[in-house]
Design a protein around this motif. Structure first.
Motif, short mmCIF file in Angstrom:
data_model
loop_
_atom_site.label_atom_id
_atom_site.label_comp_id
_atom_site.label_asym_id
_atom_site.label_seq_id
_atom_site.Cartn_x
_atom_site.Cartn_y
_atom_site.Cartn_z
N UNK A 95 0.83 -1.20 0.00
CA UNK A 95 0.00 0.00 0.00
C UNK A 95 0.87 1.26 0.00
N UNK A 96 1.86 1.32 0.90
CA UNK A 96 2.69 2.51 1.00
C UNK A 96 3.63 2.65 -0.19
N UNK A 152 0.68 5.17 -2.10
CA UNK A 152 0.69 6.07 -0.96
C UNK A 152 -0.36 7.17 -1.09
N UNK A 153 -0.57 7.68 -2.29
CA UNK A 153 -1.56 8.73 -2.48
C UNK A 153 -2.96 8.23 -2.14
N UNK A 154 -3.27 7.00 -2.54
CA UNK A 154 -4.57 6.41 -2.23
C UNK A 154 -4.72 6.20 -0.72
N UNK A 155 -3.65 5.79 -0.06
CA UNK A 155 -3.68 5.58 1.39
C UNK A 155 -4.03 6.89 2.10
N UNK A 156 -3.39 7.97 1.69
CA UNK A 156 -3.62 9.28 2.31
C UNK A 156 -5.09 9.68 2.17
N UNK A 195 1.00 14.18 3.22
CA UNK A 195 1.38 13.46 2.02
C UNK A 195 2.80 13.86 1.66
N UNK A 196 3.70 12.98 1.93
CA UNK A 196 5.08 13.11 1.49
C UNK A 196 5.38 11.82 0.73
N UNK A 197 5.21 11.84 -0.58
CA UNK A 197 5.34 10.60 -1.35
C UNK A 197 6.68 9.88 -1.15
#
Length: 127
Positions: A26-27, A31-35, A43-45
């Motif tokens: 997931x991360x 990561x954007x979807x998780x946020x 959000x720090x990709x």
């Protein structure tokens, strides 16, 4: 004579493999979807992808430890897990104090579970 690993500790490693694989994928990839999905406050990709890579690395270590049969070969890994999870829990609680999220609460509960489990089995294994 080598000491065998307790069955409960092997199960904890298997559960950790499953959990860390899920979070790692997931991360690392989403990561954007998780946020968005979990209303994560930041959000720090790059940091998110890094956490995902670390999680996948821990998943690999967990499955290797699950397959191991001798306590002496994984004792340092268990100590590492206890220290890492304890520090991670402190960071999560700190984050919950500054910016409460339900995802943070869930992650904290997971960390408490794994901290208690690894500590318990470490102490049992050392007897």
């Amino acid at each position: 004579m080598a000491t065998e690993i307790l069955k409960g500790l092997k199960i904890i490693f298997l559960l950790q493999f499953i959990t860390m694989t899920f979070f790692g994928i997931f991360f690392f990839f989403f990561i954007e979807a998780y946020v968005v999905l979990f209303s994560w406050p930041y959000l720090d990709p790059i940091a998110g992808h890094y956490i995902g890579a670390f999680s996948l690395g821990i998943a690999v270590l967990a499955i290797l430890a699950y397959r191991e049969t001798e306590w002496d070969r994984i004792e340092l890994l268990v100590i590492f897990h206890i220290v890492w999870i304890l520090l991670g829990l402190i960071a999560m609680i700190w984050g919950l104090v500054t910016d409460f999220t339900f995802a943070g609460t869930f992650n904290s509960i997971l960390l408490v579970f794994f901290l208690v489990a690894f500590t318990y089995f470490y102490l049992q294994q050392r007897k």
